[in-house]
Design a protein around this motif. Structure first.
Motif, short mmCIF file in Angstrom:
data_model
loop_
_atom_site.label_atom_id
_atom_site.label_comp_id
_atom_site.label_asym_id
_atom_site.label_seq_id
_atom_site.Cartn_x
_atom_site.Cartn_y
_atom_site.Cartn_z
N GLU A 136 0.84 -1.21 0.00
CA GLU A 136 0.00 0.00 0.00
C GLU A 136 0.88 1.26 0.00
N SER A 163 -0.18 -1.74 -4.38
CA SER A 163 -1.48 -1.37 -3.82
C SER A 163 -2.54 -2.45 -3.96
N THR A 164 -3.54 -2.34 -3.08
CA THR A 164 -4.74 -3.17 -3.22
C THR A 164 -5.69 -2.59 -4.26
N GLY A 165 -5.62 -1.28 -4.45
CA GLY A 165 -6.59 -0.60 -5.29
C GLY A 165 -7.81 -0.16 -4.51
N GLY A 171 -3.30 4.57 -5.57
CA GLY A 171 -2.65 3.36 -6.07
C GLY A 171 -1.21 3.58 -6.45
N SER A 193 0.09 -1.80 -9.20
CA SER A 193 -1.35 -2.09 -9.18
C SER A 193 -2.09 -0.92 -8.56
N GLY A 194 -3.27 -0.65 -9.08
CA GLY A 194 -4.08 0.44 -8.57
C GLY A 194 -3.93 1.69 -9.42
#
Length: 234
Positions: A136, A163-165, A171, A193-194
């Protein structure tokens, strides 16, 4: 790794960097079936889904990996629960695990606990299972990003992931990806990612050091290949 400084990669080349992702809480089994079909059509490296969607039916002969999230999206699960979740996912057909660390532990500087959390999951899903660690990055300072990446490598992770999004901080950024790659070097890879939504976004993340991209709108992203900026513009 693609060279974006000497050529503009094709849609097919970038597709092989993509984990075609569906992690919405309202996703149905039919949605995942459609995700698989689209991934095969686009030629993405993998799909990334929630653990409750397993087991899956991947078409015979399809060159498609299955990534599954763990401790998602908060990371506030006990390490033993994360390890058990990851183990069950592999038992049900996953090839890769994308785990979320306890971001609060990072913010508090408790990197030994972060490393132990990752190590618990790594022990449950040893190589050749690919383990990605979601840090994150948008919620962290540069020093915290470095510390989280160092803990990930020390615990045996194969990737660090931005990131998780799902975090309100945002992100992936080029800065974070570049810093993460500088930190892990050749000891691990980086997944952006994100918020990776356009073909130019994808090229920028690859140029910064990402070797995997988490993308939910893969078809739209890849359709932008023909309008991508010329190589060397980054």
């Amino acid at each position: 790794m693609l060279s974006t400084t000497t050529m503009t990669p094709s849609a097919a080349m970038v597709a092989k960097y993509i984990d075609h992702t569906l992690l919405k809480p309202e996703a149905t089994a039919d949605d995942v079936t459609a995700l698989i079909a689209e991934a095969v059509e686009l030629g993405t490296y993998s799909i990334c889904v929630s653990p409750s969607m397993l087991p899956l039916r991947i078409p015979a002969g399809a060159d498609l990996k299955v990534a599954v999230v763990c401790g998602f999206p908060s990371g506030k699960h006990h390490s033993a629960i994360k390890a058990a979740e990851a183990d069950l996912a592999i038992e049900q057909g996953a090839d890769e695990i994308d785990m979320v660390i306890d971001i609060g532990a990072v913010k508090a500087g408790r990197f030994a606990e972060v490393q132990a959390d990752i190590a618990a999951v790594r022990a449950g899903v040893p190589a050749p299972t690919v383990l990605k660690v979601i840090i994150e990055s948008a919620a962290l300072t540069d020093a915290e990003i470095v510390g989280a990446c160092q803990a990930s490598v020390a615990a045996g992770a194969d990737f660090v992931k931005t990131s998780t999004g799902f975090h309100p901080a945002g992100g992936a950024t080029v800065h974070a990806v570049r810093l993460m790659k500088q930190t892990v070097g050749d000891r691990a890879e980086v997944k952006a990612s994100g918020g990776v939504r356009s073909f130019d976004d994808a090229l920028a993340m690859i140029d910064a050091g990402a070797t995997r991209l988490g993308v939910s709108g893969s078809a739209a992203l890849l359709s932008g290949a023909s309008s991508a900026e010329p190589a060397g513009s980054y």
